[in-house]
Design a protein around this motif. Structure first.
Motif, short mmCIF file in Angstrom:
data_model
loop_
_atom_site.label_atom_id
_atom_site.label_comp_id
_atom_site.label_asym_id
_atom_site.label_seq_id
_atom_site.Cartn_x
_atom_site.Cartn_y
_atom_site.Cartn_z
N TRP A 125 0.81 -1.21 0.00
CA TRP A 125 0.00 0.00 0.00
C TRP A 125 0.84 1.27 0.00
CZ3 TRP A 125 -3.64 -2.01 4.44
CH2 TRP A 125 -4.53 -2.96 3.91
N VAL A 126 2.15 1.14 -0.01
CA VAL A 126 3.02 2.32 -0.04
C VAL A 126 3.31 2.68 -1.48
CG1 VAL A 126 5.24 3.28 0.65
CG2 VAL A 126 4.05 1.67 2.17
N PRO A 127 2.91 3.86 -1.93
CA PRO A 127 3.05 4.20 -3.36
C PRO A 127 4.47 4.61 -3.72
CG PRO A 127 2.09 6.04 -2.16
CD PRO A 127 2.23 4.93 -1.16
N GLY A 128 4.73 4.60 -5.00
CA GLY A 128 5.97 5.17 -5.52
C GLY A 128 7.21 4.34 -5.29
N GLY A 129 7.06 3.06 -4.96
CA GLY A 129 8.23 2.21 -4.76
C GLY A 129 9.07 2.58 -3.56
N ARG A 130 8.45 3.23 -2.55
CA ARG A 130 9.21 3.72 -1.40
C ARG A 130 9.24 2.74 -0.23
NH1 ARG A 130 5.86 8.32 -2.33
NH2 ARG A 130 4.82 7.89 -0.35
N ALA A 131 8.56 1.61 -0.35
CA ALA A 131 8.37 0.74 0.81
C ALA A 131 9.68 0.28 1.43
CB ALA A 131 7.51 -0.46 0.43
N LYS A 132 10.65 -0.15 0.62
CA LYS A 132 11.90 -0.67 1.16
C LYS A 132 12.66 0.39 1.94
CE LYS A 132 12.01 -4.98 -0.32
NZ LYS A 132 12.00 -6.11 0.64
N ALA A 133 12.75 1.59 1.37
CA ALA A 133 13.47 2.67 2.04
C ALA A 133 12.78 3.05 3.34
CB ALA A 133 13.58 3.88 1.12
N VAL A 134 11.46 3.13 3.32
CA VAL A 134 10.72 3.49 4.52
C VAL A 134 10.89 2.42 5.59
CG1 VAL A 134 8.42 3.92 5.45
CG2 VAL A 134 9.07 4.91 3.26
N GLN A 135 10.88 1.15 5.17
CA GLN A 135 11.08 0.07 6.13
C GLN A 135 12.44 0.17 6.81
OE1 GLN A 135 10.47 -3.54 3.95
NE2 GLN A 135 8.24 -3.42 4.03
N LEU A 136 13.48 0.45 6.02
CA LEU A 136 14.82 0.59 6.60
C LEU A 136 14.88 1.71 7.63
CD1 LEU A 136 17.04 0.11 3.40
CD2 LEU A 136 16.93 -1.42 5.39
N LEU A 137 14.30 2.87 7.29
CA LEU A 137 14.28 3.99 8.22
C LEU A 137 13.47 3.66 9.47
CD1 LEU A 137 13.76 6.94 5.71
CD2 LEU A 137 15.80 6.53 7.10
N SER A 138 12.34 3.00 9.29
CA SER A 138 11.49 2.66 10.43
C SER A 138 12.21 1.72 11.39
CB SER A 138 10.19 2.00 9.94
OG SER A 138 9.43 2.89 9.16
N ARG A 139 12.84 0.71 10.86
CA ARG A 139 13.52 -0.27 11.70
C ARG A 139 14.72 0.36 12.43
NH1 ARG A 139 11.34 -5.21 10.82
NH2 ARG A 139 10.34 -5.58 8.79
N ALA A 140 15.48 1.19 11.70
CA ALA A 140 16.63 1.86 12.33
C ALA A 140 16.17 2.80 13.44
CB ALA A 140 17.43 2.61 11.28
N SER A 141 15.09 3.54 13.19
CA SER A 141 14.56 4.46 14.21
C SER A 141 14.11 3.71 15.44
CB SER A 141 13.37 5.24 13.63
OG SER A 141 13.74 6.02 12.52
N ALA A 142 13.40 2.60 15.23
CA ALA A 142 12.89 1.83 16.36
C ALA A 142 14.01 1.23 17.19
CB ALA A 142 11.95 0.74 15.85
N ARG A 143 15.07 0.79 16.53
CA ARG A 143 16.20 0.22 17.27
C ARG A 143 16.92 1.29 18.10
NH1 ARG A 143 17.21 -2.67 12.39
NH2 ARG A 143 18.73 -1.05 11.79
N ALA A 144 17.08 2.48 17.53
CA ALA A 144 17.86 3.52 18.19
C ALA A 144 17.09 4.25 19.29
CB ALA A 144 18.34 4.53 17.15
#
Length: 366
Positions: A125-144
């Motif tokens: 459901w994430v438009p524009g092919g951004r899902a992978k990048a957003v997932q990486l940012l989300s996971r890094a933010s949650a870990r930190a």
């Protein structure tokens, strides 16, 4: 003894005034924090545009980063790599990142508000092919993050399951709504209308809603007013294909005052969403005395309780039946309106702010 103020940096790099829920959240919570908690001092870390035109709702100075809030890549990278450095340089005691993303490395105590985990749970459901990048940012933010704030028990469960943080690391604080004193609702003359809104991402389910509208017999079909789009509305072709040009008003982006007026006159607010972190439109509609027809999903049950009409968001017949039921029955509308006002009174920005203040103090040992 005079208390030493707690100096809180707030990540506002994302803010443009055009991004919906996360912006409603910060506009609601920070004035309420400042009004009731004089031991807290705030400084915003903003984009160029925000720093040039500081918002009147934010209770502190806004210092700029050299990025544009309109450029998704710029502000995402700034949140990951620059915001914490800036917060550290201004000697903040704590950094609060209120819009899903935060630093990839922790430089000071950091609270990240994860409003939902849609890019991880439903990347389709994430438009524009951004899902992978957003997932990486989300996971890094949650870990930190030192701690994670989220806005419903349903979202807390998702964070535990998908981001790997313990429930003990998560502070669940519901959102609030503007508490108003609506007068007695008076049905407006002419054709009744039903209101809905939101961005045009797939999970908002506007396609099924329009198909449901087309299935309602023309003689009893209310007008559907859809807010929330910028520029050319991507729903326009479907409206034409379904022959609903006279039945659907693609109202675009509206001001808070315009939205309040639309709530006041609507026979119902329909919210057939497939996924939410909280479901703020439900509370906002209830606070205006507007009956709500919404999806039977756990997070809306958490927010709406027994005070709205639930439908299956995957079934157009169910959506149409729920709308027809409310629009056709003035007694039901009156009952839902009164119950919704009481329900919405449980969700105040002051209650949200007070819970935030407790988390801030706990994070720095006060």
């Amino acid at each position: 003894m005079t208390r030493v103020p707690l100096h809180i940096a707030v990540d506002l790099v994302f803010f443009t005034g055009k991004k919906g829920g996360a912006e409603t959240y910060v506009r609601g919570v920070f004035p309420a924090l400042a009004a009731a908690h004089d031991d807290l001092r705030f400084v915003g870390i903003g984009n160029r545009e925000l720093a040039a035109n500081p918002p009147d709702w934010f209770p502190g100075e806004v210092v700029p980063l050299p990025v544009s809030g309109e450029n998704r890549v710029q502000w995402a990278l700034a949140e990951a790599f620059a915001v914490a450095v800036k917060a550290k340089s201004i000697k903040a005691d704590l950094l609060h990142c209120p819009a899903n993303f935060g630093p990839s490395v922790r430089l000071l105590p950091t609270l990240v508000s994860v409003l939902d985990v849609l890019p991880i749970k439903h990347p389709e459901w994430v438009p524009g092919g951004r899902a992978k990048a957003v997932q990486l940012l989300s996971r890094a933010s949650a870990r930190a993050a030192t701690r994670i704030h989220t806005i419903s028990d349903a979202s807390a469960d998702d964070i535990v399951a998908l981001l790997g943080r313990s429930r003990s690391d998560i502070d669940m604080i519901h959102l609030g709504s503007d508490q108003v004193e609506p007068g007695k609702r008076v049905e407006r003359a002419g054709r009744p209308y039903v209101l809905t809104g939101g961005n045009r991402m797939p999970h908002k389910n506007h396609g099924r809603l329009l198909e449901a509208w087309a299935s309602i017999p023309a003689a009893e079909r209310p007008k559907l007013v859809i807010t929330g789009s910028h520029g050319d509305d991507p729903l326009a072709p479907l409206v034409r294909d379904l022959g609903l040009e006279d039945d659907v008003d693609l109202h675009g982006w509206v001001t808070a005052e315009e939205l309040a007026d639309l709530y006041e006159g609507a026979s119902a607010y329909v919210f057939p969403t497939l996924f939410e972190g909280f479901g703020l439109p439900v509370v906002e509609a209830m606070a205006r005395g507007c009956p709500v027809v919404g999806s039977d999903i756990p997070v809306l049950r958490e927010v709406g309780g027994d005070d709205m009409v639930y439908v299956d968001p995957y079934d157009t017949a169910s959506i149409a039946a729920g709308v027809r039921k409310v629009v056709a029955d003035p007694v039901l509308r009156e009952t839902l309106s009164a119950a919704g006002l009481k329900r919405a009174a449980q969700f105040t920005w002051q209650r949200t702010a007070d819970a935030h203040a407790e988390v801030y103090r706990k994070m720095v040992g006060r």
